[in-house]
Design a protein around this motif. Structure first.
Motif, PDB file in Angstrom:
ATOM      1  N   GLN A  52      49.903  49.480  51.174  1.00  0.00           N
ATOM      2  CA  GLN A  52      49.303  49.622  49.595  1.00  0.00           C
ATOM      3  C   GLN A  52      49.637  48.708  48.690  1.00  0.00           C
ATOM      4  O   GLN A  52      48.893  48.234  47.902  1.00  0.00           O
ATOM      5  N   LYS A  53      51.059  48.460  48.580  1.00  0.00           N
ATOM      6  CA  LYS A  53      51.391  47.470  47.631  1.00  0.00           C
ATOM      7  C   LYS A  53      50.642  45.969  47.987  1.00  0.00           C
ATOM      8  O   LYS A  53      50.276  45.254  47.136  1.00  0.00           O
ATOM      9  N   GLU A  54      50.703  45.540  49.307  1.00  0.00           N
ATOM     10  CA  GLU A  54      50.071  44.350  49.578  1.00  0.00           C
ATOM     11  C   GLU A  54      48.525  44.411  49.391  1.00  0.00           C
ATOM     12  O   GLU A  54      48.141  43.304  48.722  1.00  0.00           O
ATOM     13  N   LEU A  55      47.980  45.535  49.698  1.00  0.00           N
ATOM     14  CA  LEU A  55      46.425  45.707  49.006  1.00  0.00           C
ATOM     15  C   LEU A  55      46.368  45.409  47.471  1.00  0.00           C
ATOM     16  O   LEU A  55      45.410  44.624  46.978  1.00  0.00           O
ATOM     17  N   GLU A  56      47.047  46.040  46.752  1.00  0.00           N
ATOM     18  CA  GLU A  56      47.197  45.749  45.199  1.00  0.00           C
ATOM     19  C   GLU A  56      47.142  44.454  44.934  1.00  0.00           C
ATOM     20  O   GLU A  56      46.702  43.870  43.784  1.00  0.00           O
ATOM     21  N   LYS A  57      48.393  43.776  45.573  1.00  0.00           N
ATOM     22  CA  LYS A  57      48.786  42.524  45.144  1.00  0.00           C
ATOM     23  C   LYS A  57      47.157  41.423  45.466  1.00  0.00           C
ATOM     24  O   LYS A  57      47.163  40.534  44.558  1.00  0.00           O
ATOM     25  N   GLN A  58      46.511  41.934  46.611  1.00  0.00           N
ATOM     26  CA  GLN A  58      45.460  40.953  47.005  1.00  0.00           C
ATOM     27  C   GLN A  58      44.111  41.287  45.941  1.00  0.00           C
ATOM     28  O   GLN A  58      43.542  40.317  45.602  1.00  0.00           O
ATOM     29  N   GLU A  59      44.290  42.525  45.562  1.00  0.00           N
ATOM     30  CA  GLU A  59      43.227  42.953  44.569  1.00  0.00           C
ATOM     31  C   GLU A  59      43.139  42.240  43.112  1.00  0.00           C
ATOM     32  O   GLU A  59      42.558  41.666  42.475  1.00  0.00           O
ATOM     33  N   ALA A  60      44.666  42.317  42.979  1.00  0.00           N
ATOM     34  CA  ALA A  60      44.965  41.457  41.554  1.00  0.00           C
ATOM     35  C   ALA A  60      44.847  40.081  41.582  1.00  0.00           C
ATOM     36  O   ALA A  60      44.385  39.380  40.517  1.00  0.00           O
ATOM     37  N   ALA A  61      45.084  39.514  42.710  1.00  0.00           N
ATOM     38  CA  ALA A  61      44.916  37.831  42.906  1.00  0.00           C
ATOM     39  C   ALA A  61      43.124  37.611  42.763  1.00  0.00           C
ATOM     40  O   ALA A  61      42.778  36.843  41.952  1.00  0.00           O
ATOM     41  N   LYS A  62      42.524  38.729  43.422  1.00  0.00           N
ATOM     42  CA  LYS A  62      41.123  38.273  43.385  1.00  0.00           C
ATOM     43  C   LYS A  62      40.581  38.564  42.034  1.00  0.00           C
ATOM     44  O   LYS A  62      39.449  38.048  41.495  1.00  0.00           O
ATOM     45  N   LYS A  63      41.153  39.569  41.250  1.00  0.00           N
ATOM     46  CA  LYS A  63      40.775  39.856  39.821  1.00  0.00           C
ATOM     47  C   LYS A  63      40.912  38.661  38.934  1.00  0.00           C
ATOM     48  O   LYS A  63      40.201  38.048  38.027  1.00  0.00           O
ATOM     49  N   GLN A  64      42.219  38.000  39.107  1.00  0.00           N
ATOM     50  CA  GLN A  64      42.819  36.963  38.341  1.00  0.00           C
ATOM     51  C   GLN A  64      41.803  35.668  38.568  1.00  0.00           C
ATOM     52  O   GLN A  64      41.180  35.075  37.752  1.00  0.00           O
ATOM     53  N   ASP A  65      41.406  35.657  39.827  1.00  0.00           N
ATOM     54  CA  ASP A  65      40.482  34.317  40.381  1.00  0.00           C
ATOM     55  C   ASP A  65      38.885  34.525  39.740  1.00  0.00           C
ATOM     56  O   ASP A  65      38.361  33.741  39.146  1.00  0.00           O
TER      57      ASP A  65
END
Length: 89
Positions: A52-65
């Motif tokens: 779940q932590k890894e998924l949140e990191k990926q979502e945050a990176a997508k949102k930042q992009d």
């Protein structure tokens, strides 16, 4: 010499007449200790899994992009063009 356990005699004397509210009644009362404890346990934050932590990191990176990209339409382009022209002058 062996030790013998003490025995309670006349157990009928130890029966409590007024034992108080039952557990169901205590849980129904929102101010009781049991209901507050149960609610706190239910509402407490649960530790997140590594997945779940890894998924949140990926979502945050997508949102930042996606937030880095400029958004807007023709009006925004027109304003940017005018601001660029003012900056040149």
């Amino acid at each position: 010499m062996s030790r013998t356990k003490k025995k309670r005699r006349h157990v009928s004397q130890y029966i409590q007449e007024d034992a108080g509210p039952t557990k169901a009644e205590r849980l129904a009362n929102p101010n009781s200790y049991e209901s507050r404890k149960r609610k706190a346990q239910k509402d407490s934050k649960k530790p997140k899994s590594v997945y779940q932590k890894e998924l949140e990191k990926q979502e945050a990176a997508k949102k930042q992009d996606s937030s880095d990209q400029r958004k807007g339409g023709r009006l925004a382009d027109k304003i940017r063009k005018l601001n660029a022209e003012k900056k040149d002058d």
